[in-house]
Scaffold this active site. Structure first.
Site, PDB file in Angstrom:
ATOM      1  N   HIS A  40      20.395   0.170   1.999  1.00  0.00           N
ATOM      2  CA  HIS A  40      21.358  -0.842   2.413  1.00  0.00           C
ATOM      3  C   HIS A  40      22.180  -1.255   1.194  1.00  0.00           C
ATOM      4  O   HIS A  40      22.017  -0.691   0.094  1.00  0.00           O
ATOM      5  CB  HIS A  40      20.658  -2.045   3.054  1.00  0.00           C
ATOM      6  CG  HIS A  40      19.545  -2.628   2.234  1.00  0.00           C
ATOM      7  ND1 HIS A  40      19.737  -3.254   1.015  1.00  0.00           N
ATOM      8  CD2 HIS A  40      18.197  -2.667   2.454  1.00  0.00           C
ATOM      9  CE1 HIS A  40      18.594  -3.665   0.530  1.00  0.00           C
ATOM     10  NE2 HIS A  40      17.633  -3.327   1.369  1.00  0.00           N
ATOM     11  N   HIS A  43      20.374  -1.879  -2.203  1.00  0.00           N
ATOM     12  CA  HIS A  43      20.042  -0.686  -2.993  1.00  0.00           C
ATOM     13  C   HIS A  43      21.275  -0.161  -3.728  1.00  0.00           C
ATOM     14  O   HIS A  43      21.212   0.197  -4.904  1.00  0.00           O
ATOM     15  CB  HIS A  43      19.521   0.431  -2.085  1.00  0.00           C
ATOM     16  CG  HIS A  43      18.224   0.141  -1.406  1.00  0.00           C
ATOM     17  ND1 HIS A  43      18.146  -0.082  -0.048  1.00  0.00           N
ATOM     18  CD2 HIS A  43      16.957   0.044  -1.877  1.00  0.00           C
ATOM     19  CE1 HIS A  43      16.878  -0.285   0.282  1.00  0.00           C
ATOM     20  NE2 HIS A  43      16.135  -0.219  -0.811  1.00  0.00           N
ATOM     21  N   ASP A 161      12.036  -8.302  -4.601  1.00  0.00           N
ATOM     22  CA  ASP A 161      10.609  -8.048  -4.804  1.00  0.00           C
ATOM     23  C   ASP A 161      10.213  -8.654  -6.148  1.00  0.00           C
ATOM     24  O   ASP A 161       9.946  -7.937  -7.117  1.00  0.00           O
ATOM     25  CB  ASP A 161      10.337  -6.553  -4.746  1.00  0.00           C
ATOM     26  CG  ASP A 161      10.682  -5.962  -3.387  1.00  0.00           C
ATOM     27  OD1 ASP A 161       9.929  -6.205  -2.433  1.00  0.00           O
ATOM     28  OD2 ASP A 161      11.707  -5.263  -3.279  1.00  0.00           O
ATOM     29  N   LEU A 195      18.797  -8.921   2.197  1.00  0.00           N
ATOM     30  CA  LEU A 195      18.839  -7.584   2.776  1.00  0.00           C
ATOM     31  C   LEU A 195      17.516  -6.875   2.527  1.00  0.00           C
ATOM     32  O   LEU A 195      16.949  -6.923   1.438  1.00  0.00           O
ATOM     33  CB  LEU A 195      19.983  -6.774   2.163  1.00  0.00           C
ATOM     34  CG  LEU A 195      21.396  -7.329   2.377  1.00  0.00           C
ATOM     35  CD1 LEU A 195      22.439  -6.328   1.880  1.00  0.00           C
ATOM     36  CD2 LEU A 195      21.649  -7.683   3.839  1.00  0.00           C
ATOM     37  N   SER A 197      15.127  -3.258   4.122  1.00  0.00           N
ATOM     38  CA  SER A 197      15.027  -2.143   5.060  1.00  0.00           C
ATOM     39  C   SER A 197      14.300  -2.554   6.331  1.00  0.00           C
ATOM     40  O   SER A 197      14.573  -2.026   7.407  1.00  0.00           O
ATOM     41  CB  SER A 197      14.298  -0.974   4.400  1.00  0.00           C
ATOM     42  OG  SER A 197      15.036  -0.473   3.304  1.00  0.00           O
TER      43      SER A 197
END
Length: 291
Positions: A40, A43, A161, A195, A197
């Site tokens: 997305h 990334h 993350d 955002l 996945s």
């Protein structure tokens, strides 16, 4: 997985470690972005951030079985190979490493990298036992493959993350790896949803509610900075509020940015991060907010 080659030849694609090392030989220092695919805009922003940081930009796509628990979504994790290739090429990626499982793990991976128990025992590590060992093991192996020819370079990881980024930084420091770890800001949708996945698992109704997680973190951060704030009470209230909205929350908490420990004394602006993980209609989402 079947790999298609319907792609312009300007981005080179390799599948084996040997071919990757050969492709990188003599090309200087890589700037590397590891991914599990299903890319997305977040990334792609990391790829754009990485490009000027090295002589050759490298991305990887590999869904790493080692970081999934048996009950998690390894088999159903979205694989979007052609769209990912097209997006990476449009983003200016020079080289894509897309190993099959047998390429990266030709034999059972009995040697693993065990993370710092203090970092691994909290938050994501507490709720997903074994997750960070799987992450560290695959990242160490990817680093060995990508940086073998150059002896070092740069790797870019997203702040979404947050704990993973800290674990990787500590691993690189303790193993004295010649790799600079650069953080990329969390990319968000217009309503503030981070955002991910896994957002693709949400139906339209759940997607419209998903922003409640980032809103809960903002409210927690704002309340934490009020004079006399009781963090334990505020965290409990945040969990109750999110649960009342139909979520199953693992944690909503305020921690020190430096080591993710609970703050001692009055919270200090500019040193804290609010972190959360919760399930909405069975989809587990994570987010964080520095403040």
């Amino acid at each position: 997985m079947t790999y298609s080659r319907r792609i312009r030849p300007s981005m080179h694609i390799v599948h084996t470690i040997a071919d990757l090392r050969a492709a990188l030989a003599g090309r200087g220092r890589p700037a590397f972005v590891p991914t599990m695919g299903n890319l997305h805009a977040g990334h792609l922003s990391l790829v754009a951030q990485a490009r000027p940081l090295g002589d050759v930009s490298v991305a990887s796509i590999f869904v790493n079985r080692l970081q999934f628990a048996p009950h998690e979504d390894f088999d159903s994790y979205p694989r979007t190979w052609q769209a990912d290739c097209d997006a990476l090429q449009a983003a200016g990626c020079d080289l894509l490493f897309a190993p099959r499982e047998s390429d990266l793990y030709p034999q059972p991976q009995t040697f693993t990298v065990q993370p710092d128990p203090q970092l691994d025992g909290m938050l994501e590590g507490h709720f997903r036992p074994g997750f960070f060992a799987g992450v560290c093991t695959v990242v160490m192996k990817l680093f060995s493959a990508v940086f073998f020819a150059s002896g070092g370079g740069t790797a870019v990881f997203g702040k979404k993350d947050y704990q993973q980024l800290m674990v990787i930084r500590h691993m690189v420091q303790q193993f004295a790896l010649p790799i600079a770890i650069v953080a990329g800001e969390t990319a968000r949708a217009g309503d503030g949803l981070a955002l991910s996945s896994r957002n693709g698992y949400l139906d339209a109704a759940a997607r419209s509610r998903a922003v409640q997680l980032s809103q809960a973190l903002r409210a927690l951060a704002d309340a934490a900075l009020q004079p006399g704030a009781d963090l334990a009470a505020l965290e409990a209230h945040a969990l109750q509020t999110l649960s009342a909205q139909g979520w199953e929350a693992d944690y909503l908490t305020v921690r020190e940015r430096s080591d993710l420990s609970p703050p001692v004394g009055a919270p200090q602006a500019g040193q804290l991060v609010a972190l959360g993980a919760a399930r909405l209609d069975g989809t587990r989402l994570i987010d964080n907010l520095e403040f």
